[in-house]
Enzyme design. Structure first.
Site, mmCIF file in Angstrom:
data_model
loop_
_atom_site.group_PDB
_atom_site.id
_atom_site.type_symbol
_atom_site.label_atom_id
_atom_site.label_comp_id
_atom_site.label_asym_id
_atom_site.label_seq_id
_atom_site.Cartn_x
_atom_site.Cartn_y
_atom_site.Cartn_z
ATOM 1 N N HIS A 138 7.910 0.441 0.616
ATOM 2 C CA HIS A 138 8.641 1.595 -0.397
ATOM 3 C C HIS A 138 9.423 2.374 0.526
ATOM 4 O O HIS A 138 8.717 2.989 1.991
ATOM 5 C CB HIS A 138 7.391 3.231 0.002
ATOM 6 C CG HIS A 138 5.804 2.515 -1.456
ATOM 7 N ND1 HIS A 138 4.440 2.129 -1.530
ATOM 8 C CD2 HIS A 138 6.128 1.260 -2.318
ATOM 9 C CE1 HIS A 138 3.772 1.828 -1.871
ATOM 10 N NE2 HIS A 138 4.809 1.440 -3.038
ATOM 11 N N GLU B 46 8.690 5.953 3.132
ATOM 12 C CA GLU B 46 7.660 5.867 4.799
ATOM 13 C C GLU B 46 8.565 5.425 5.945
ATOM 14 O O GLU B 46 8.184 4.251 6.425
ATOM 15 C CB GLU B 46 6.669 4.790 3.848
ATOM 16 C CG GLU B 46 6.012 5.184 2.905
ATOM 17 C CD GLU B 46 5.129 4.632 2.161
ATOM 18 O OE1 GLU B 46 4.881 3.386 2.371
ATOM 19 O OE2 GLU B 46 4.493 4.493 1.389
ATOM 20 N N ARG C 61 10.706 6.535 -3.341
ATOM 21 C CA ARG C 61 9.516 5.485 -3.256
ATOM 22 C C ARG C 61 9.964 3.922 -3.458
ATOM 23 O O ARG C 61 9.941 2.965 -2.664
ATOM 24 C CB ARG C 61 8.352 5.984 -3.565
ATOM 25 C CG ARG C 61 7.103 4.776 -3.857
ATOM 26 C CD ARG C 61 6.215 5.759 -4.399
ATOM 27 N NE ARG C 61 5.060 4.770 -4.831
ATOM 28 C CZ ARG C 61 3.959 4.347 -4.308
ATOM 29 N NH1 ARG C 61 4.249 5.134 -3.355
ATOM 30 N NH2 ARG C 61 2.882 3.917 -5.191
ATOM 31 N N HIS D 178 2.500 0.776 5.801
ATOM 32 C CA HIS D 178 2.943 1.401 5.083
ATOM 33 C C HIS D 178 2.631 2.638 5.831
ATOM 34 O O HIS D 178 2.119 2.985 6.696
ATOM 35 C CB HIS D 178 2.211 1.831 3.253
ATOM 36 C CG HIS D 178 2.171 0.662 2.549
ATOM 37 N ND1 HIS D 178 2.584 1.046 1.369
ATOM 38 C CD2 HIS D 178 1.667 -0.633 2.283
ATOM 39 C CE1 HIS D 178 3.200 -0.203 0.489
ATOM 40 N NE2 HIS D 178 1.917 -1.415 1.157
ATOM 41 N N GLU E 87 -1.430 1.908 6.011
ATOM 42 C CA GLU E 87 -1.311 3.675 6.393
ATOM 43 C C GLU E 87 -0.778 4.151 7.737
ATOM 44 O O GLU E 87 -1.583 4.269 8.215
ATOM 45 C CB GLU E 87 -2.009 4.388 4.639
ATOM 46 C CG GLU E 87 -2.008 4.077 3.435
ATOM 47 C CD GLU E 87 -0.680 3.869 2.627
ATOM 48 O OE1 GLU E 87 0.336 4.458 3.472
ATOM 49 O OE2 GLU E 87 -0.816 3.259 1.622
HETATM 50 ZN ZN LIG Z 1 3.212 2.667 0.714
#
Ligand SMILES: [Zn+2]
Ligand SMILES: *[C@@H]1O[C@H](CO)[C@@H](O)[C@H](O)[C@H]1NC(C)=O
Ligand SMILES: *[C@@H]1O[C@H](CO)[C@@H](O)[C@H](O)[C@H]1NC(C)=O
Length: 424
Positions: free
Chosen positions: A179, A182, A242, A311, A385
């Protein structure tokens, strides 16, 4: 008069597209099923131009949404009318963008004054790619750059291969930046690449023993087209891109969410079939060349034992499944490994991570890469994340890069060592 107003509205609309002045990120907490139903309707409302920074409405966790300045008043009224509580997470998105840009300009100037790579800065694709070349050049016995294919816009996709020899040794895959917005994931991966090389050179445990048995493949930029787009400065909104950059069936909306495009319950719930959606899954599984390139590489290698994807943001360490709430067959072991890894991560700065399956920690997501990897027999599949939990969201200040990378490295190291000690 009416015409004048119309022209004025048009100008206002154009202006607001250019700058994100006054845009806010709201954190919204549903407290009942009724609230969730109301909020779900929001996802279909295109007029307000909402940008979902986190996904999945639930009573258990809030959702963060960037609301354009022009919609703010109506949107807040709407929430109040429905008795839905919210807080302002970011008061003015443009301010953070301006700060980030100023920092990057400053860092670019610094680059000429000091030699060496500045890990505490966000860099564009070109700089990351040249960093990779110099890393390879400084550690030719350990690292090679593997081109695994090209993107939709014909940019090369590279993985760094850390290997002490042997043919198709068991291997660990780590990717970042699937993405585009990020950014701390790419920046952390840069630091981690350097750290693997240094730990090997300085014979610092456990890296030499891991590399005596396994290879590590690290792809710092898994979505190069999206990343390049997120660096274009003529419109600040680009920073929040994204998806990939491929053409879709809707000429107004480009790009596919590369983490909904994998051949793992593709087109199930938890992905959009609307090309304008932030989580648009694409027309078919692996329709996106970036996904296909990685999938083909992993399959043709055939000996990956771990697959990890970086991420941001939310501070989560997750394992399969995302596509529904069923426990993966290895759930107890994956949960234990993730728990220990998050403890290792926590030991550096006290950063708190939540651990669980993707479905249970964020939301239902079909076509996600770690589900795909797990279904292909790669047991130790995890998605991270990284920081933060929402103070800055995607716009994490660059002075947090190194500490984010450092703590993430502790978790990655724990998992890699565990994988090494648990052959299957
Ligand atoms: Zn992501
Ligand atoms: C919101 O709360 C007020 C006061 O408790 C109540 O009268 C009203 O019906 C509620 N509105 C909705 C949409 O639930
Ligand atoms: C989850 O998906 C799998 C595979 O499609 C299916 O067999 C299972 O019944 C589903 N479980 C739930 C709870 O929906």
């Amino acid at each position: 008069m009416r015409l004048y107003l119309a022209v004025f509205a048009l100008l206002a609309a154009v202006h607001c597209e250019e700058l994100l002045n006054g845009d806010q990120v709201l954190r919204i907490q549903a407290e009942s099923e009724d609230h969730i139903q109301v909020l779900k309707e929001l996802e279909k409302n295109v007029d307000w131009g909402l940008d979902f920074w986190t996904h999945g409405f639930s009573i258990e966790r809030p959702v963060d949404i960037r609301v354009p300045d022009t919609s703010l008043f109506a949107f807040k009224d709407f929430l109040r009318d429905n008795n839905i509580t919210f807080t302002v997470m970011i008061n003015n998105v443009q301010e953070l963008l301006d700060r980030e840009r100023a920092e990057m300009v400053m860092n670019a100037e610094k680059k000429y004054k000091t030699k060496g790579f500045n890990f505490a800065a966000y860099h564009n694709l070109e700089t990351i790619y040249s960093f990779m070349d110099s890393l390879v050049a400084s550690h030719p016995d350990l690292i090679t750059k593997v081109k695994i294919g090209s993107t939709y816009e014909d940019r090369p996709m590279y993985a760094l291969k850390f290997s002490t020899g042997g043919e198709k040794r068991p291997a660990v895959w780590i990717d970042a930046g699937i993405h585009a917005r990020e950014w701390v994931s790419h920046a952390s991966a840069v630091w981690i690449a350097d750290r693997i090389a240094l730990d090997f050179k300085d014979n610092r445990a456990p890296v030499p023993s891991i590399l005596s048995k396994m290879d590590i493949f690290l792809m710092i930029v898994a979505n190069p087209d999206g990343y390049v787009f997120s660096h274009l400065t003529e419109r600040p909104i680009h920073r929040l891109w994204r998806k990939s950059r491929s053409v879709t069936s809707n000429p107004k909306c480009l790009g596919v969410d590369l983490n909904r495009n994998w051949d793992a319950e593709f087109s199930g719930p938890g992905a959009s079939d609307d090309p304008c959606g932030e989580d648009y899954r694409g027309p078919s599984a692996q329709s996106e060349i970036e996904v296909k390139n990685i999938a083909d590489f992993i399959m043709s290698h055939g000996n990956f034992k771990s697959f990890m994807s970086l991420h941001a943001y939310s501070q989560l360490l997750m394992y399969p499944y995302g596509f529904n709430g069923t426990n993966a067959p290895d759930q107890p072991e994956l949960h234990e490994v993730a728990t220990q890894a998050s403890k290792a991560l926590n030991s550096w700065h006290g950063t708190i991570y939540k651990v669980g399956s993707i479905f249970h920690t964020i939301e239902q997501a079909s076509g996600a890469s770690v589900d795909w990897a797990y279904q292909r027999g790669i047991k130790y599949s995890f998605a991270f994340e990284l920081r933060d939990t929402g103070k800055y969201g995607f716009l994490l200040p660059a002075d947090q890069i190194v500490s984010t990378a450092r703590e993430t490295w502790l978790a990655l190291k724990y998992i890699m060592q565990y994988v090494c000690e648990h052959p299957y």
